[in-house]
Design an enzyme around this catalytic site. Structure first.
Site, short mmCIF file in Angstrom:
data_model
loop_
_atom_site.label_atom_id
_atom_site.label_comp_id
_atom_site.label_asym_id
_atom_site.label_seq_id
_atom_site.Cartn_x
_atom_site.Cartn_y
_atom_site.Cartn_z
N HIS A 285 0.81 -1.22 0.00
CA HIS A 285 0.00 0.00 0.00
C HIS A 285 0.85 1.27 0.00
O HIS A 285 0.70 2.15 -0.85
CB HIS A 285 -0.92 0.03 1.22
N LYS A 377 -5.72 6.84 10.85
CA LYS A 377 -5.66 7.69 9.68
C LYS A 377 -4.63 7.15 8.70
O LYS A 377 -3.74 6.37 9.07
CB LYS A 377 -5.33 9.13 10.04
#
Length: 526
Positions: A285, A377
């Protein structure tokens, strides 16, 4: 001289004409992708009874159906797994995941009922031809019912399965479930990460799949590439003039790409302990995001041109220095019965990468990910260098930063120094803020899986990982991963609900990051 000049002009005009013929605008390409293809569409979800299929794949398909991207007169969905249940049994299993957060309006209920009727279930083994022959029979009957000419139909196989069964499943698909001829139809395979555990295992898996399918048929999905603000990166960088002169080592001090979760493994301890935070989050990612942040402008927005530039970035990454790595493991991680008491698996990691090219020489890229931290987050934080000749003596307030918040509360904001309102000539940090929830109130941001499944149907591989790109990514991290696996690097303990090991903040400071004190970004309220 005159004839030479004329020849040059003709040559340049000819070049521009050829370039024009070769080039393809973003809008033209997108328009061409939405042209309906002949032949009906069969979407086969393998591992249909598993968590990934229930929580992500089927909800994404339902949302595409509700928005009109999957037409009931041409699409049929097949679930395949070892679990012995009926069609209605599968429908009942996924129904609850399709209504979450969607309300219970009559229109939604009607859509849900019609969508569920498009789903048929086939039970079978992943390494035995009998089940796949039955699956092919069901698909073929659907195609005949839609009057599809043999070879014109489209078959999308979504492998919501562990990678260990990819080779056997793909052999079965190749042997029993392909289109019978090529008259405009296709067979495409979507595979989920992890694509191996290191360079060797990844290459072995790629070779096994490559023997069965061509690269244009393989879609290695990384759902981060489907996130709205990740997809915005190329537009942001290359469609806005003021970024062009700033996006380099002359102006940028450091770049952080951060993933934080405020919960632990929560029942996935056994799986997670086999991979760890670097394999689970950073190597795929965050490294994909780094490529989009650091790449040069591609020749066009064609998928291969974009992926070419991403590979160049990965090939320019210098070997990781173990001195620029901090690992952590939250206290209580090994309390999970599926995790070994002496586990060396990191649940937190900060890794500093350096890109050896003209644009980024000397700029640290800090990749940071962790579980059981004090917030949730994912963001990109670009910190600029200090202003030379600081006449306002405001250096202590903090540097300019451009922050792209990927999740939750999608936003991008620029931290900058302004005059504090009032009679005194004093300064304060504020922001220029584009918060999507406020600016685009009437727009529903699609889930990443919706976008990527639609891209697969359209044959657009821009947001999928190419084989050479995957190899280059593993080349970056395999030496570090082997060092950890061998016990050469130990994770430091940290308390759940904190920022992680204090040594990680020390590494950030050593890498040139200057933390802003007294400023907190607050999402604007509607």
């Amino acid at each position: 001289m005159g004839s030479g000049r004329t020849s040059s002009l003709v040559s340049n005009d000819s070049f521009r004409e050829r370039s024009s013929l070769r080039s393809e605008s973003f809008s033209e390409r997108r328009d061409s992708e939405t042209v309906p293809e002949t032949g009906c569409l069969s979407i086969i979800v393998l591992g249909a009874s598993g968590d990934l299929a229930k929580k992500k794949t089927f909800p994404a398909l339902f949302n595409l159906y509700r928005q009109g991207f999957l037409q009931p007169n041409e699409v049929h969905i097949f679930g395949y797994a070892r679990t012995k249940i009926s069609d209605d049994g599968l429908r009942d299993r996924i129904r609850g995941y399709l209504i979450e957060g969607k309300g219970t309006s009559s229109g939604h209920s009607e859509d849900l009922s019609k969508f569920l009727q498009l789903i048929k279930y086939v039970s079978g083994s992943y390494n035995d031809g009998e089940g796949f022959q039955l699956l092919d029979k069901e698909i073929s009957e659907h195609e005949l019912s839609k009057n599809s000419q043999e070879g014109t139909s489209r078959r999308l196989f979504y492998l919501a399965l562990p990678p260990s069964v990819y080779p056997s499943v793909c052999r079965m698909i190749r042997s029993y479930c392909m289109n019978k001829s090529d008259l405009g139809g296709w067979t495409r395979i979507v595979v989920e990460k992890p694509f191996g555990k290191d360079l060797d295992s990844s290459e072995q898996l790629s070779a096994q799949l490559g023997e069965l399918f061509d690269e244009p048929q393989l879609f290695r999905i990384d759902h981060y590439l489907g996130k709205e603000l990740v997809q915005n990166l190329l537009v942001l960088r290359f469609a806005n003039r003021f970024f062009l002169p700033l996006w380099n080592r002359d102006n940028i001090s450091n770049i952080q790409i951060v993933f934080r979760e405020d919960f632990g493994t929560e029942g996935r301890g056994g799986y997670f302990d086999e991979y760890g935070i670097i394999r689970d989050i950073i190597q795929n990612h965050l490294l994909q995001v780094l490529c989009l942040v650091a790449m040069e402008k591609p020749v066009s927005v064609k998928p291969e041109h974009i992926r070419d530039e991403k590979v160049k970035v990965l090939q320019s990454v210098l070997p990781i220095s173990f001195d620029e790595v901090v690992l952590g493991q939250y206290e209580g991680y090994t309390d999970d019965l599926t995790v070994s008491n002496d586990s060396n698996t990191p649940t937190f990691a900060t890794v500093v990468l350096h890109i050896h090219n003209e644009r980024w020489e000397g700029v640290p890229f800090i990749l940071k990910a962790g579980k059981a931290l004090n917030s949730r987050k994912a963001e990109i934080r670009v910190q600029f260098k200090d202003v030379p000749g600081d006449i306002f003596k405001c250096k202590k307030q903090g540097r300019n930063e451009f922050v792209i918040r990927l999740q939750p509360l999608e936003a991008m904001y620029m931290k900058l120094t302004v005059k504090k309102p009032g009679l005194d000539m004093s300064t304060i940090q504020s922001e220029l803020d584009l918060s999507y929830g406020q600016r685009y109130q009437d727009v529903t941001i699609p889930e990443a899986y919706e976008r990527l499944i639609l891209d697969t149907i359209r044959g657009d591989q821009q947001h999928f990982v190419r084989r050479d790109e995957l190899k280059a990514a593993w080349e970056v991290f395999t030496p570090l991963l082997h060092k950890i696996d061998e016990g050469g690097l130990k994770p430091l303990p940290y308390k759940p609900g904190t920022r992680g090991p204090a040594e990680a903040d020390e590494l950030l400071a050593k890498s040139g990051y200057v933390q802003t004190h007294g400023y907190v970004w607050v999402p604007p309220s509607l």
